[in-house]
Design an enzyme around this catalytic site. Sequence first.
Site, mmCIF file in Angstrom:
data_model
loop_
_atom_site.group_PDB
_atom_site.id
_atom_site.type_symbol
_atom_site.label_atom_id
_atom_site.label_comp_id
_atom_site.label_asym_id
_atom_site.label_seq_id
_atom_site.Cartn_x
_atom_site.Cartn_y
_atom_site.Cartn_z
ATOM 1 N N ARG A 54 27.485 41.652 38.540
ATOM 2 C CA ARG A 54 26.658 42.576 37.564
ATOM 3 C C ARG A 54 25.924 43.611 38.105
ATOM 4 O O ARG A 54 25.522 44.399 37.591
ATOM 5 C CB ARG A 54 25.525 41.380 36.809
ATOM 6 C CG ARG A 54 24.649 42.305 35.966
ATOM 7 C CD ARG A 54 24.251 41.297 34.639
ATOM 8 N NE ARG A 54 23.924 39.999 35.145
ATOM 9 C CZ ARG A 54 22.599 39.749 35.514
ATOM 10 N NH1 ARG A 54 21.747 40.728 35.807
ATOM 11 N NH2 ARG A 54 22.247 38.591 35.922
ATOM 12 N N TYR A 107 28.279 63.256 20.106
ATOM 13 C CA TYR A 107 29.356 62.150 19.650
ATOM 14 C C TYR A 107 28.807 61.248 18.738
ATOM 15 O O TYR A 107 27.314 60.949 18.937
ATOM 16 C CB TYR A 107 29.661 61.502 21.019
ATOM 17 C CG TYR A 107 30.447 60.291 20.770
ATOM 18 C CD1 TYR A 107 31.945 60.235 20.706
ATOM 19 C CD2 TYR A 107 30.172 58.844 20.940
ATOM 20 C CE1 TYR A 107 32.892 59.294 20.409
ATOM 21 C CE2 TYR A 107 31.016 57.819 21.101
ATOM 22 C CZ TYR A 107 32.596 57.974 20.333
ATOM 23 O OH TYR A 107 33.132 56.806 20.463
ATOM 24 N N ASP A 179 26.735 65.270 28.616
ATOM 25 C CA ASP A 179 28.006 64.583 28.485
ATOM 26 C C ASP A 179 28.898 65.449 28.797
ATOM 27 O O ASP A 179 29.375 66.379 28.180
ATOM 28 C CB ASP A 179 27.714 63.959 27.067
ATOM 29 C CG ASP A 179 29.094 63.158 26.847
ATOM 30 O OD1 ASP A 179 30.327 63.088 27.567
ATOM 31 O OD2 ASP A 179 28.978 62.218 25.743
ATOM 32 N N LYS A 204 38.201 58.126 28.445
ATOM 33 C CA LYS A 204 38.912 59.341 27.888
ATOM 34 C C LYS A 204 39.831 59.977 29.146
ATOM 35 O O LYS A 204 40.608 59.323 29.497
ATOM 36 C CB LYS A 204 37.907 60.290 27.363
ATOM 37 C CG LYS A 204 37.190 59.517 26.077
ATOM 38 C CD LYS A 204 37.766 59.183 24.929
ATOM 39 C CE LYS A 204 36.824 58.160 24.106
ATOM 40 N NZ LYS A 204 35.301 58.597 23.913
#
Length: 395
Positions: A54, A107, A179, A204
């Site tokens: 983690r 987005y 972003d 992406k």
Amino acid sequence: MKHSTKSVWGGEEKSLIAGATQVPIVSSVVFAYDDVDKWSDVILGKEDGYIYGRMTNPTVDAFEEKVRVLEDAEAAVSFATGMAAISNALFTLLSPGDRVVSVKDTYGGTNKLFIDHLPRFGIEVTLCDTTDHEALEKEIKKGCKVLYLETPTNPTMKLIDIARLSKAAHQVGAIVITDNTMATPINQNPLQLGSDLVVHSATKYLGGHGDALGGVICGPKNLVNQIYEYRMINGAPLDPNAAYSLIRGMKTLQIRIERQNENAMEIASFLKKQPLVEDVFYPGLTDDPSHELAKKQMNGFGGMLSFSLKGGLEAVNEFLPRLRFAHLAANLGAVETTVGPVHTTSHAECTLEERKAMGIPEGLVRYSVGIENASDLIEDLEQAFKYIENKITVK
Ligand SMILES: *Cc1c(COP(=O)(O)O)cnc(C)c1O
């Protein structure tokens, strides 16, 4: 190192073990120590090492390093998805009573955070018209903790001046997050333009093959460490298998983006001449409202474009299934061309009213150009236009 060399060699050295030329997938959740003192030093950060999945892992580490090198940043931290990167950054940096300034057409998932979730924690969110820089500057001047930018926007490809707004934000002591998913580090480097942090949905273009989810944030050590500490507790680490796929994808980042830039330019110019096309949104077109800013702030115009059809959604529904070289799918930035109407892709989370408020027409097609041959893609579009020519009623 230039971008293409960075995308091939960047960040891998430390994770190449036993002479391997490729970063291995380390699937072990925990890392063992012969010596308790050393173990303790690693936990305290006095020594480099791995403790628990983690936190981080050698494969994940190599992915973060590669993006860090490409964005020329001091530090990077990765996440299970792009949305995890965005929400972890915002929940790390914001507290009740703080204010965020951003734009209306971020987005869809990010917009949902702004309108539904941050306000539940007493965080004030002000969303300005995306290209209204005066309004943005005015709102920033009133004071804010975070300025959140996304440029070019998805799906209408509007641009925001990162340098200009970062300057305004820094005057009031705000942290700027950008972003950079649409542009990638090849086409745009927000940190060099004044943004404090840069975030990517690695799902992406970075991965580029539509086979792995991931997110990443780069920036100065102090901010990235804060976000890492929060993510460790919030629990949204990148999976090592996904990290491997993303690393492999990123090796070809530069050549993919170059090709996609070229293809998108050709296709946008073609679409511009089509009688059934109402509007084309692509910053590479000389008459696009964002063209001048794109030339100033970007190294390439990108592989994403959108266009609206005369005949609206009805025409879109007839047109899209005719395309042979395009998946009708919600992904973008992959080697294959993907298309979709906005209500099933970037803004599936939003209602019709919310999309309207963001200035997104319902007849809009999002077209993410792949690395195929541009003439094949154009021929494909041509036959689809021919098919709908007699079928639709042009409003
Ligand atoms: C897809 C996308 C995201 C979210 O990324 P996920 O990996 O799907 O969570 C964020 N920002 C932009 C611009 C995107 O296109």
